[in-house]
Design an enzyme around this catalytic site. Structure first.
Site, mmCIF file in Angstrom:
data_model
loop_
_atom_site.group_PDB
_atom_site.id
_atom_site.type_symbol
_atom_site.label_atom_id
_atom_site.label_comp_id
_atom_site.label_asym_id
_atom_site.label_seq_id
_atom_site.Cartn_x
_atom_site.Cartn_y
_atom_site.Cartn_z
ATOM 1 N N HIS A 140 5.865 3.528 7.502
ATOM 2 C CA HIS A 140 7.004 4.652 6.938
ATOM 3 C C HIS A 140 7.015 5.611 7.641
ATOM 4 C CE1 HIS A 140 4.552 2.803 2.451
ATOM 5 N NE2 HIS A 140 5.643 2.403 3.620
ATOM 6 N N GLU A 162 -1.071 5.191 6.329
ATOM 7 C CA GLU A 162 -0.958 6.436 5.466
ATOM 8 C C GLU A 162 -2.905 6.841 5.736
ATOM 9 O OE1 GLU A 162 -0.246 4.923 1.046
ATOM 10 O OE2 GLU A 162 1.272 3.738 1.817
HETATM 11 P P1 PGA Z 1 5.649 -0.021 0.056
HETATM 12 O O1 PGA Z 1 3.697 0.699 0.465
HETATM 13 O O2 PGA Z 1 5.360 0.793 -0.802
HETATM 14 O O3 PGA Z 1 6.158 0.471 1.415
HETATM 15 O O4 PGA Z 1 5.130 -1.427 -0.325
HETATM 16 C C1 PGA Z 1 3.018 1.257 -0.228
HETATM 17 C C2 PGA Z 1 1.627 0.818 0.149
HETATM 18 O O5 PGA Z 1 1.213 0.086 0.950
HETATM 19 O O6 PGA Z 1 0.827 1.566 -0.931
HETATM 20 ZN ZN ZN Z 2 -1.198 0.178 0.469
#
Ligand code: PGA
Ligand code: ZN
Length: 410
Positions: A154, A163
């Site tokens: 991301h 994240e």
């Molecule tokens: P994605 O990832 O929406 O890019 O699949 C979000 C997550 O892994 O929570």
């Molecule tokens: Zn996830």
């Protein structure tokens, strides 16, 4: 008790629209005989789980829309509103595959949510009431799971972990939103202090991107959570750090790859267990590969008490995958994403199974989002422990604003 619906589907419009990355997705619009309109669009993931339904047929978004117009729209035109499970069963029947590869999971999701929205409009009620099993009770607002630093797929040039999350609990949704925003700002302040000459960016989910190794980024996050939590302790606001490692994206050739090293699966389990206790993590999502139920279970046994161990790619909102996880005590929570399964009915089924087993659900956005607010209604309708939807950026704040509208000061 709900009145019996007399309203019906009059017109169904499907259109190609665009998500926050500029990629095409699907919007569905259902107009009722009574002149009410339900509209919804679908998000898209970048770190998709292997066991998700496919968002679009391999021929593309347009092919999915075209097939749906031809095969499904004539069937659902004239259908009664208020029959979500029948409507969703028709989506499955017309598609005819296990993974929605004919119509596309995103086409199905947009239609399923638009149908619920049309039902709610016809009843003059909020959307969450048309989704929930228990429309007479306002469920308590979920904790906010707010992504404040981005890495992995991301972000460009950030940490390997996808994240870095502020897990915020407060007496009201409004106080949660304000605290999550405060953590995002405090992380920004700390990054500028640490890296005064470095250009800082934002990732796909609106979190900061900085060229830092993973543990240093986590230190910044933990410090920011502490500062904001202390400032607001007298208002009963609790802020703790969390991570979505999206570990399947890190695994190549049997090793988990970080910026400066690679480690074995056993070392990965040790590493995450140490981060959990050192930084008092409240929330740990996908710490291991999507097939590694065993090490998930071991980690949950070791550090699961007092924190959510969440399976995203591990379960992909699928009842079958979730049952495997429950049988093995692989975690204590499941991430819920409607377009991983394609309908609200399938989503509710996974949520019910989790709750029956004493597990938490966390209702989640995708990294590619549209500025719709319906996700907040799904989180409320499922009685989710958490709403994961990022903090800043129009498509993220749209969900938080919707939560404030429907449950802000409750
Ligand atoms: P994605 O990832 O929406 O890019 O699949 C979000 C997550 O892994 O929570
Ligand atoms: Zn996830």
């Amino acid at each position: 008790m709900h009145m019996v619906e007399t309203d019906q589907v009059q017109r169904v419009v499907l259109r190609k629209v665009y998500d926050s990355r500029g990629n095409p997705t699907v919007e569905a619009e259902i107009t009722t005989r009574g002149g009410k309109v339900g509209r919804a669009s679908s998000p898209s993931g970048a770190s998709r789980g292997t066991h998700e339904v496919v968002p679009f047929p391999k021929e593309g978004v347009d092919a999915g829309i075209e097939r749906t117009r031809e095969r499904l729209v004539p069937r659902i035109t004239g259908a009664a509103l208020g029959g979500q499970s029948v409507f969703d069963a028709t989506l499955h029947e017309i598609d005819g595959t296990e993974d929605f590869s004919v119509l596309g999971g995103n086409t199905a999701t947009a239609l399923s949510v638009a149908y619920a929205a049309a039902t709610a409009e016809a009843r003059d009620e909020p959307l969450w009431k048309a989704i929930t099993d228990d429309p007479d009770v306002l469920p308590s607002p979920p904790a906010l799971v707010g992504n404040v630093m981005n890495g992995g797929v991301h972000a460009v040039g950030g940490p390997a972990i996808q994240e870095f999350i502020a897990f915020v609990e407060a007496p009201t949704a409004r106080a949660e939103v304000e605290a999550a925003v405060a953590v995002h700002r405090e992380v920004g302040r700390r990054l500028r202090e640490l890296l005064p000459k470095t250009a800082l960016g934002k990732g796909d989910e609106g979190g900061w991107v900085a060229p830092l190794p993973d543990e240093q980024a986590l230190e910044i996050l933990a410090g920011a959570c502490r500062t904001v939590g202390e400032e607001r302790a007298d208002r009963k606001v609790r802020v703790r750090p969390g991570l979505d490692l999206a570990a399947s994206e890190l695994l190549r050739d049997g090793h988990y790859h970080y910026r400066d090293r690679k480690i074995t699966p056993d070392e990965q389990g040790e590493f995450v267990a140490r981060l959990a206790t050192t930084y008092d993590l409240a929330y740990i999502e996908d710490p291991l590969d999507q097939e590694d139920f065993e090490r998930f279970a071991e980690l949950t046994r070791r550090v699961g008490k007092g924190r959510l161990i969440v399976g995203d790619d591990l379960y992909t909102t699928s009842v079958g995958r979730l049952q495997q996880g429950i049988d093995r005590s692989a975690s204590n929570a499941i991430l819920i994403k409607v377009n991983q399964v394609g309908t609200l009915t399938d989503t509710l089924e996974a949520s019910r199974l989790a709750r029956r087993s004493g597990w938490a659900t966390v209702t989640s956005h995708r990294s590619g989002e549209t500025p719709d607010g319906w996700l907040a209604h799904v989180a409320l309708a499922l009685g989710s422990r958490g709403l994961k939807c990022g903090v800043l950026g129009g498509e993220r704040i749209a969900k938080l604003n919707e939560l404030v509208r429907i449950a802000g000061d409750a």
